[in-house]
Structures are given as structure tokens and as C-alpha cells.
Design an enzyme around this catalytic site. Sequence first.
Site, PDB file in Angstrom:
ATOM      1  N   ASP A   1      54.632 -68.212  36.434  1.00 15.33           N
ATOM      2  CA  ASP A   1      53.192 -68.408  36.341  1.00 15.33           C
ATOM      3  C   ASP A   1      52.739 -69.679  37.075  1.00 15.33           C
ATOM      4  OD1 ASP A   1      50.681 -67.475  35.085  1.00 15.33           O
ATOM      5  OD2 ASP A   1      50.793 -69.365  33.987  1.00 15.33           O
TER       6      ASP A   1
ATOM      7  N   GLU B   1      53.980 -66.658  41.208  1.00 13.73           N
ATOM      8  CA  GLU B   1      52.555 -66.330  41.261  1.00 13.73           C
ATOM      9  C   GLU B   1      51.898 -67.253  42.292  1.00 13.73           C
ATOM     10  OE1 GLU B   1      48.429 -66.091  38.638  1.00 13.73           O
ATOM     11  OE2 GLU B   1      50.025 -67.466  38.054  1.00 13.73           O
TER      12      GLU B   1
ATOM     13  N   ASP C   1      44.931 -60.519  35.495  1.00  9.93           N
ATOM     14  CA  ASP C   1      44.020 -61.584  35.915  1.00  9.93           C
ATOM     15  C   ASP C   1      42.831 -61.103  36.729  1.00  9.93           C
ATOM     16  OD1 ASP C   1      45.075 -63.913  34.781  1.00  9.93           O
ATOM     17  OD2 ASP C   1      46.581 -64.120  36.343  1.00  9.93           O
TER      18      ASP C   1
END
Length: 583
Positions: A340, A369, A436
Site C-alpha cells: 500500500d 501501489e 479506491d
Amino acid sequence: MNRSAVLHIPMSQYAFAEAEDIFTVRIRVAKGDLDSCTLFYGDRACMQSPVVFTETEMKVCWQDELYDYFEKTITGSPKRICYYFRLCKGDEWAYYYADAFHTQLPDMVMEDGFVVEGRSEYYQYPYVLREEILKEPEWFLNAVVYNIFPDSFADDYRSVSNLGNEITGTDGQKYRSKRGGTINGILQNLDYIEDLGFNCLYLNPVFAAGEYHKYDIVDYYNIDPCMGTKEDFRKLTEEVHKRGMHIIIDGVFNHCSWHFPFFEDVILKGEKSEYADWFYDLRFPVERPKNQGEVPPYACFAYEPKMPKLNTSNQKVQEYFAQVGKYWIEQFHVDGWRLDVANEVDRNFWRTFRKAIKEANPETVLIGEVWENAENWLKGDMFDSVMNYDFRKHCRDYFAMGRTAASGFADSMTDMLLRYPIQISRGQLNLLDSHDVARFLSLCGGDQGKWMAAFAYLCMAPGVPSVFYGDEKLIQGVKENEYRSSMPWDKEKTETEAFVRKVIQIRKDWIAPTDAWKVLEKDDSRNLFVLERQGTHVIRAVFHMGEGFINTEEYYKDGNVLLALQTKGSMLGENGVQIILLN
């Protein structure tokens, strides 16, 4: 000759090794400008003087709106390589090396009867070290990924309660869920996922955390009590592997919860805490903000005070999370980590993390990410792959919203594939949506045909396809509460589920990760895009995003149509797809 357009970058995506004796060279030139491009390569440590070069013609393998990209892959290449180019246009020609144009080579200068070479002036790849060859785990290149947001997916067989929960743990912390999804729920529905054709799970966070999304982690060594136990997770990983599938989990190491024990220690002890340098930009005394909008005395994720930012440049922080990473691989045999907010973390953190993970299992995949061009993170010392949000952007603009026509889409995809050495491009995690962003079907205005066309391209394109849970059941949503909504188990979407199953099977049966990707046609007047994947088999895919019907007989008359969406005889309608096996 348009010399200003010529570009070659040594030791980059323009010059890279796929194996110890397989080396690829690319050079960019203005579109349609050159008649030919010749590559000369030799052993830079050649005992003869001058160097003995091998001459080979390069071909235009890639094109975009402005440029041609000549490419040559050398099989049986030397380990130490020097090379240069000869560019020709009509009667004009030039050698190209040392980032400049020349009419002669630095082959030899006589000095006192001895031959002195300028071999260092050529382009160089000093040594093809096997340790530096970028290589994706083989299983991951063949993966078709199903991305699950655990709270929203299931708590039983084909069911999710949609009821939130709050549990007070033995540590006194409160853990919350929103829709009631559990680890056992995922286990109970593996047959559904496998039947669709997916062979890899990617789970958003499952570790003990306060909020339902689980990105504010309190305990990195325990499963969130709202989702289950370590034993539940062990059963899940064991059953995943029994089915020949793999599992990737989410690592949140940029930040933690403000109830993370080490942060609690800082609040309690202040500057005397042994963890005072574990967090970023602390200002003492460290206190949690009491009012909304109050600026916290510490850095945090996206201005969210509940998520203090970790000081990932601290060696002790790096070592702690490297051990976390190893723990879940060694004890539960997870197959990969999705990382992340990876681009906000110290690069040495990722180098330390990678070293530990690859020692635990060299076949573990690390996916960062990084929403933008991730070249800096894909050099072989940090990640194997990244979440390819640019893939989504280009698909959105072509399939969903019609902002770009066929040529713009093809050119954007070409540029994206040329960002990295080809073996890295093959391992990018391609997606249409995630936890997201808005659901892709919503961007399509609810048009099922557009979504199906985009999904077909997702599976035909180079890279690893990833689908967010419930896309096959036509979940929509543009706000967080919508696109993370509960899995609609009660809604059978036979047509789209069958379509997903069919397209994935075509990919598995007829396309290999190493198959070439070639644009055959990009016709803006009809908004028609035609591509081929070329390897042991040749698969042709025709995408028509224009209005009305077009005759596509010329594309499939020599092949076998494996899939046809929105066709009328030999006519392909709007938002239509044909996938054809040529051999």
C-alpha cells in the site's frame, strides 16, 4: 533524417537482458522517417582489436502517434556487450553511438605502430549478471486475479449479512466491521471464484485494525477479530493451495493505526519512548487530535490523523516489517504482497523488505501501489510489479467514456508497454477498478456491452488481469460506500458470469505470457481496434466501439471464432467483440 527524434537509453527499457544470453535493443525514431536501421553488436572485452561486430537488421516492432520503435532480440548474445546503430534514409545515413551521430567509427588509431581502440565510446552493457536479470515469478505471469474487499464479500456460502459488528479485543481495542465479511466466508465461496476461472486471490487488508477497511492496522501479527482467526486464515491458504491457486495479501507499511502499540508508547512516554523515531515528523508532546479538522502533531496518511505515518527510513522500522513480511510467508505460505502507498515509502525500506521476502520464498510476488509510471521501483531491487492504474485510465477513455478513439487507445497502450523491459510489462497487474476508484461499469454509464468489451481486452492484453469482486455481477458505484458495496449473492448474472468464464478460458487455453502483442488496425472512422497475440497460437481480437454494424468477415475468414459479442451474422455491432483463433 529527423535526428531530434532519435533516442536510445543504455541499460534501460531500450537495452535489457531477458536471460544471460538473450538481449533486446530498442531505438526510437520519427514515425515513417527511416528506411532501415542496423544494429552492430560485439563482445566489449573482445581479445581482437578492433572489436568483431555482428551485423543484424532491426525491425519496427512498435508504433505510436509520433514514433517508430526499432527492436532486435539477440539470442546467444555475449555477456559483455558493446553496440551501435546505422540509420539510413534515402542517400542519408549515420552511425549512432555515444548519443551522437557520426560518419565514422572509433575503431582504430595508429600510435607508434599499435592499434588503439575507442571501444568504450560505443553503447555498453558491461556484464549481464544473472542476479540482475529482471524476472517475474512464473506462476504470477499465468495468474488471473480476483480482488476481494473482505468486509464486503461473504460470511457464509453465497451470503453476506450486510450487518456491521464491533468487537473489543483482549488488548482492549475496538475492532469494527461494516458489512460482516469474514475469512471463512471467502473459504466457503472458493468454488465460485475457481469456477469463473480465477486462480489467484488478492485480499485487501485482513490484519487487526480499527475501521472496517482495515488500513489502520493495530496488530500486524493477527487477523482482525471481526474477520476471524489465524486458524481461519490458515484453512483458507491451505484450501487455496489445494486447488492449485495462489493468494496475495495487502501490506500497509507506510502508516499504522494511532492505537498501534508503539505509537501508544510514544504518546505515553514522549521523547523518552524507544519508538520516538519510528514515526514521521513528530512534534512533542504527541497527542491525538480531539476535534475534526485539527492538525495532528505528526505526519499521517492523506491528512487522516488516525493513521500516523511510519518513519520508514529508520533501520529498526525496516527490520520490524521485514519480519512481518516473512512471518506470513513462512507460517501461512502466502504467495505475495500487495504494498500500500508504496511510492511514499523509503526505497531502502523496500530493498530490505524484498531481501527478506525473497529469502523466505523466491517465488513470492511483490506488487507496489504506484499509480503513475513506476520505472524507478521496477529495477529488480524493490517490486516485481505494480498496480497498473494507467491501464485502467486508457480503457476508461476508450471503452467506457469514448474520450479517445481507436488510434489514441492503441498508441497509449504501446507507450505504456514500452515503459519497461518486456518481461516487466508482462507482469503488470492490470485492472479496470479497485477498492479506491469508481466501478468501471458506472464509468460505462451502466452499459453492459462496454464493460464486457473492456473485460475482453483486459484478458487479451499483456499483463496479469485483476478483477474486483462482483464486477461479474455488475456492481456499480462511484462513491466509496457504493463501489465497496456488499457482494450481491442473490443476483444471478448468468450472461456476464458466463462471458467472464469464457474469456478467461480462452486466455488460459490459447495465450501465453510471452506471446507478442501487435496492433493490426486502428481505424478512427469506425472506432475499430484490432490486435493479435502471436506465439504458439495466433489469437486475433476485434473491438468495435463505433456506431452501427460493420462487416468483419475479413478478420475471421481464415480462423475459428472463439467468442462473438453483439454480432449479426458477419456483422459486428456497437460495443462488439470477436476473438478468433487463427492457428
